[in-house]
Design an enzyme around this catalytic site. Structure first.
Site, short mmCIF file in Angstrom:
data_model
loop_
_atom_site.label_atom_id
_atom_site.label_comp_id
_atom_site.label_asym_id
_atom_site.label_seq_id
_atom_site.Cartn_x
_atom_site.Cartn_y
_atom_site.Cartn_z
CG ASP A 34 -2.16 0.93 0.94
OD1 ASP A 34 -2.07 1.78 0.02
OD2 ASP A 34 -3.16 0.83 1.66
C1 BGC Z 1 -4.89 3.31 -0.23
C2 BGC Z 1 -4.98 2.30 -1.35
C3 BGC Z 1 -4.83 3.00 -2.67
C4 BGC Z 1 -3.49 3.71 -2.69
C5 BGC Z 1 -3.19 4.43 -3.99
C6 BGC Z 1 -3.65 4.17 -0.33
O1 BGC Z 1 -3.75 5.22 0.55
O2 BGC Z 1 -4.92 2.67 1.03
O3 BGC Z 1 -6.20 1.62 -1.25
O4 BGC Z 1 -4.97 2.13 -3.73
O5 BGC Z 1 -3.47 4.66 -1.63
O6 BGC Z 1 -3.91 5.58 -4.12
#
Ligand code: BGC
Length: 853
Positions: free
Chosen positions: A342
Site C-alpha cells: 500500500d
Molecule cells: C490506499 C490504497 C490506494 C493507494 C493508492 C492508499 O492510501 O490505502 O487503497 O490504492 O493509496 O492511491
C-alpha cells in the site's frame, strides 16, 4: 513453510520510533503520489492544510480536558505508563517467521507467462530489475507508475484507483461502490460491472486496477472503508470478489485485491510520530475462516496482484510480514502474481524483500532502489529474490496479454485535466444498463407500510434533505481537489486531515451536508462526471406526470412541511472515507429532520445514502415513517435508480450485506481500537470475538437485530418449498477428512470439489414480477462454530402467477463444509450431521434439511 528461528527478527517490524518519524506516507509518498504537491500552488496549499490541521489539532487539544481512559480522543502518546512497551522486541515471535520467500513456479495457466518472464529477466541487469520493483514519478495522473525498461521493450505499467471506477480522470463512469454491489447479491451483475469497469481502465492505459477491496471486511462497524468492500460476510464477499477479479482480468487489466490483511480500521493505520500502526491480532482459525476467505477466492479467481496493508498483523507490519506473505499467500494459497505495498506502507528495506514484498509504491523511498542493489551486492538479499520479484511482475504483465495491444501506460490519464489534453473517452455505451441495474439492485427497502411504495401518480410530493441534490461543484482543478476523492459534498478540510494526516483518529462529521453521495471518499472515491441526482430525476418525473413538487434543502432540521403531501421524501446520508473512522452510525441532525417531517406528513419516505451501517431506531417506529430505503452508494445512475424504485418501474431486490442492530452496543465491535494502557506506542486490536462478527454474533448471543443480515423487502412476496439436499456420489477420497490435492492459485485444488447439491423452489405470491435472493446457511457440527453461516445464494427473477415458480440451486464445496484445523494446518471436513437452511434472510429460513458426512 519452514520457520527459521534465527531469522525471527525479520518478520517483525524493524522500524524504530525515529525511523517511523522519517517515513510516514506523508513524507515521501504524498508528493510522489500527487506531483502537484511539488508545484508552487501545491506547496502553498499543503502549508495551509498542514497549518489548518496543526491549528485544529492544537485548538482541539486545548479544548480537551484530558484524554479519557479509554483513549477515545485517539492519537499519540501522552504520558506513557511506567510499564509502557517502548520497543518492538516485546512482540518478536508473535507472527511466526516464514522464510525463504517462495519462488513463483508457473503452475496452472501461468506456465507460459512464467517462461516468458523468466526469459526477459535473464536479459536484465541488476539495476534494470531493481528499477521495476518500485514506482517513479510520471507525467500522468496514475497514482502508481512502474518505469519502463526501454531496451527490452517493457513499457512500464500504470496503476489506477480503485474498485468503484477509475478516479482522477475524465470520461469514465462512476460505478456502484462495493457495499452497493454487496447489497445487490447479484453475481451476474457484479460480473458485468467488472467487465465494464475493466474496459474503461484498459482504454485509459491503466494496467492495474487498485481493487477490489475485501479488507476491511467490516469487523469494526464504524470503520471508514467498509463501504469499499462488498460485505462483512466472507462468503458473500468471496463470491463477488471472484466475479470482479475474473471479469476485470478477462479484459486484460490486472486486479490488485486489497488490503492484505486485517486492515479493519483506519484509526492508527499509519505510524504517527513514535506511535506505530495498529496491530490486528488475529488467531489462526479466525484468519482462515473469516479474513483470508475472500482473499482466497480472489487468488483462486486469478488476481494477478495483491496489495499488502498499512496495519500490522500480530505485531508485524502487513508488508513486512513473512507469515502472511511468504507463508499464507505464497505458500498456502500458491499465489503466482506479485505483491505491491500500500502507498507508503513500507518501513524497512531488506526485511520487506525477504518477507515477500515484490513492489514498493509509490516509490522506493530510502529503502529500495539503490539500497536494494547494495543489499544484493553485500549479500543481505539474494539476487534470486530480486529475480523472483521481477518474474512475478512481468509474468502478470504477460499473463494478461499486456505485451500485446495494450495502450501505453497512463495513455488516457493526463496530469492536469484543466489543461488542453487528448480526449480518451473510455465509457462504453453498452454498459449503461449495467450502471442502472447495478444502482437499482443495491438499494434495500426495509420498511413499507400503508401501501406507501410504489408511488402511484402522486398529486403532491415534498422533498427534503441534503442528500437529494447534487453538490454545488463537480469540477477537477489543476491539482488535488474534492473531485479527485469523492469528497465534493463533504467538508474538505476535515477530509484532508484524515486522508493526508496519517489517520490517527476518528473523524467527527458523520454526514455530507453538501449533497448526495455517489461513492464514499478517499482513494476508493470516484471522480464524478455526468450524474443525475435523485432530485433531478424525481423533478423530471413529477414534471412529466404533472405532480406538484415542493422542496426544501436548506440546512435546517425544521423545514415547513405541507401535511397534504401525497408523500414526503427525506434524503439523508452517512458519509465515510479512507483515512478516518466514522464517529457514529446515526446522527442527530438527520434523525431530527426525519422526525420533524414525520410529525406533519403521514407518509414519510426515508432514503439514506449510507456508506456503512446506519442505525435507525430513533425514528423508524414513528407511525408516519412509512417507508425506509438504505440507498448505499449507487454510482452515477443514482437518480434514475431511486426514481425507478419509488415509482415502481422496478421492484426492490437488494438485501442487507450486514446486520442493522437496534443499539450500537449490540455489535461485537462497534468502534476502532485506540492506543491505550501499556500499548500507547504500539496500538493493539485484539480480534477476540473470533469468527463471531455480525450475524454470527447476533445468533450466538440471541440478540434480535432491527434488520437482519440478508433482509430486504420487495413489492411482491415469495414463498419457499421443495428443498432437496443431495450428497454427490463419490469415493472415500472425495469425502476424506483432509484435502489431498496439489496447490494451485487459491490453495489445494480439491477444496473446491462439490460435495453436496441443494435445490429449492421460490414462488411469487404477490401481485407483480420481482427478484428474490434465496440464501443457504450451513450449521457445521463442530463445537465453537456459528449456528449458521452463509454458504450459498441465488438471485432469481420470479414472475407472478407462474404456478411452478423458479428453481434455486446451490453447490457446497469441501471448503464450504470444512473448518480450519490449526494443528494440521489444513481445512478439515468434520464428520456428522450438517444443518442446511434455505430462505429469504438469515432469520427467515423456512426450509430446513440436513446432510450427514
Ligand atoms: C490506499 C490504497 C490506494 C493507494 C493508492 C492508499 O492510501 O490505502 O487503497 O490504492 O493509496 O492511491
Amino acid at each position: 513453510m519452514s520457520p527459521q528461528k534465527e531469522r525471527a527478527d525479520l518478520s517483525s517490524p524493524l522500524v524504530s520510533g525515529a525511523d517511523a518519524a522519517k517515513t510516514p506516507a506523508a513524507r515521501s509518498g504524498l508528493a510522489h503520489r500527487f506531483p502537484f504537491l511539488r508545484t508552487k500552488k501545491g506547496i502553498i496549499i499543503t502549508v495551509v492544510v498542514v497549518l489548518v490541521i496543526i491549528g485544529g489539532g492544537l485548538a482541539g487539544l486545548a479544548a480537551l480536558p484530558k484524554k479519557s481512559k479509554d483513549g477515545s480522543a485517539g492519537g499519540g502518546p501522552e504520558g506513557l505508563d511506567a510499564d509502557a512497551v517502548r520497543s518492538d522486541t516485546h512482540f518478536y515471535g508473535e507472527s511466526p517467521p516464514v522464510y525463504p520467500s517462495p519462488n513463483m513456479t508457473g503452475t496452472g495457466s501461468w506456465g507460459d507467462a512464467f517462461a516468458k518472464a523468466r526469459a526477459l529477466v535473464a536479459n536484465m541487469t541488476l539495476t534494470e530489475k531493481i528499477d521495476i520493483t518500485a514506482g517513479v514519478p510520471s507525467n500522468t495522473s496514475c497514482p502508481g507508475f512502474v518505469p519502463a525498461v526501454k531496451r527490452l521493450g517493457f513499457p512500464g505499467m500504470c496503476m489506477g484507483d480503485a474498485g468503484n471506477g477509475l478516479r482522477g480522470t475524465d470520461f469514465v463512469s462512476t460505478w456502484p461502490s462495493g457495499i452497493h454491489v454487496g447489497a445487490s447479491w447479484n453475481k451476474n451483475l457484479t460480473r458485468q460491472r467488472g467487465l465494464g469497469m475493466g474496459g474503461e481502465y484498459r482504454t485509459k492505459g491503466v494496467n492495474v486496477l487498485l481493487g477490489p477491496v475485501v479488507g476491511p471486511m467490516g469487523r469494526v462497524v464504524l470503520s471508514g472503508r467498509n463501504w469499499e468492500g462488498f460485505s462483512v460476510d466472507p462468503y458473500l464477499s468471496g463470491i463477488l470478489v471472484a466475479e470482479t477479479v475474473s471479469a476485470v482480468q478477462s479484459v486484460g487489466v490486472i486486479t490488485s485485491t486489497k488490503h492484505f490483511i486485517g486492515n479493519e480500521q483506519e484509526t492508527n493505520r499509519n505510524p504517527v510520530g513514535d506511535v506505530q500502526s495498529v496491530s490486528s491480532n488475529i488467531d489462526d482459525r479466525t484468519m482462515h475462516e473469516l479474513y483470508l476467505w475472500p482473499f482466497q477466492d480472489a487468488v483462486r479467481a486469478g488476481s494477478g496482484n495483491i496489495m499488502c496493508s498499512y496495519n500490522r498483523v500480530n505485531n508485524s507490519y502487513g508488508c513486512a510480514n513473512s507469515k502472511t506473505l511468504n507463508g499464507i499467500l505464497k505458500t498456502e494459497l500458491g499465489f503466482e502474481g506479485f505483491v505491491v505495498s500500500d502507498w507508503g506502507a513500507q518501513h524497512s528495506g531488506v526485511a520487506l524483500a525477504l518477507a515477500g514484498l515484490d513492489m514498493m509504491m509509490p516509490n522506493a523511498g530510502s529503502y529500495w532502489g539503490s539500497h536494494l542493489e547494495d543489499a544484493v551486492r553485500n549479500g543481505s538479499v539474494p539476487e534470486a529474490r530480486i529475480n523472483d520479484m521481477v518474474t512475478r511482475i512481468l509474468a502478470s504483465w504477460y499473463h494478461f496479454g499486456q505485451d500485446k495491444d495494450f495502450p501505453s501506460p497512463g495513455f488516457g490519464m493526463p496530469a492536469d485535466l484543466t489543461k488542453p489534453h487528448r480526449i480518451v473517452d473510455a465509457r462504453n455505451i453498452t454498459f449503461r444498463p449495467t450502471l442502472l441495474d447495478g444502482a437499482i439492485e443495491g438499494h434495500v427497502l426495509v420498511k413499507n407500510t400503508q401501501n406507501t411504495l410504489p408511488l402511484n401518480k402522486p398529486k403532491l410530493l415534498s422533498i427534503y434533505g441534503y442528500s437529494a441534490h447534487n453538490p454545488t461543484t463537480n469540477h477537477p482543478t489543476g491539482g488535488m481537489s474534492p473531485w479527485n476523492f469523492g469528497s465534493q459534498p463533504f467538508n474538505y478540510t476535515e477530509f484532508q486531515s484524515g486522508f493526508f494526516g496519517a489517520a490517527s483518529s476518528l473523524g467527527s462529521t458523520q454526514i455530507a451536508l453538501g449533497g448526495t453521495l455517489y461513492s464514499g471518499g478517499g482513494s476508493g472515491g470516484t471522480s464524478l462526471q455526468t450524474a443525475l441526482s435523485p432530485f433531478s430525476a424525481l423533478a423530471n418525473r413529477a414534471y412529466d406526470e404533472g405532480t406538484a413538487l415542493f422542496w426544501d434543502f436548506s440546512t435546517t432540521t425544521t423545514p415547513a412541511v405541507v401535511s397534504d403531501s401525497s408523500a414526503c421524501l427525506v434524503f439523508g446520508n452517512a458519509y465515510a472515507t479512507e483515512g478516518a473512522d466514522r464517529s457514529g452510525a446515526y446522527d442527530a441532525y438527520t434523525d431530527d429532520l426525519i422526525l420533524h417531517v414525520a410529525a406533519s406528513c403521514r407518509r414519510t419516505v426515508v432514503v439514506l445514502h449510507n456508506a456503512g451501517v446506519r442505525l435507525v431506531d430513533r425514528f423508524v417506529d414513528h407511525p408516519n415513517v412509512t417507508a425506509l430505503i438504505f440507498a448505499h452508494l449507487p454510482g452515477e445512475a443514482s437518480g434514475r435508480a431511486i426514481a425507478a424504485l419509488l415509482y415502481g418501474d422496478a421492484s426492490p431486490s437488494g438485501k442487507l450485506p450486514y446486520t442493522v442492530a437496534r443499539n450500537e452496543s449490540d455489535y461485537p465491535v462497534y468502534r476502532p481500537d485506540m492506543p491505550e494502557g501499556r500499548f500507547k506506542l504500539f496500538p493493539q486490536s485484539d480480534f477476540n470475538e473470533g469468527v463471531f462478527v455480525d450475524y454470527r454474533h447476533f445468533d450466538a448471543k440471541n440478540i434480535t437485530p432491527r434488520y437482519e443480515f440478508g433482509f430486504g423487502l420487495s413489492y411482491t412476496t415469495f414463498t419457499y418449498s421443495g428443498l432437496r439436499v443431495d450428497k454427490v456420489e463419490g469415493d472415500g477420497k472425495l469425502f476424506a477428512e483432509y484435502p489431498t490435492g496439489r496447490v494451485e492459485m487459491g490453495g489445494q485444488v480439491d477444496l473446491w470439489d462439490v460435495l453436496v447439491r441443494v435445490e429449492a423452489e421460490v414462488k411469487n405470491t404477490g401481485g407483480r414480477e420481482g427478484a428474490e435472493v434465496a440464501q443457504l446457511y450451513v450449521g457445521i457440527p463442530v463445537e465453537g462454530q456459528p449456528a449458521r453461516q452463509l454458504r450459498g445464494f441465488d438471485k432469481v427473477v420470479v414472475g407472478n402467477g407462474t404456478a411452478a415458480g423458479e428453481k434455486v440451486r446451490f453447490e457446497l464445496t469441501r471448503r464450504d463444509l470444512s473448518v480450519w484445523d490449526v494443528v494440521a494446518q489444513r481445512w478439515r471436513l468434520p464428520r456428522g450431521e450438517f444443518k442446511i437452511e434455505v430462505g429469504g434472510s438469515s432469520r427467515d429460513l423456512p426450509l430446513m434439511g440436513k446432510v450427514t458426512i
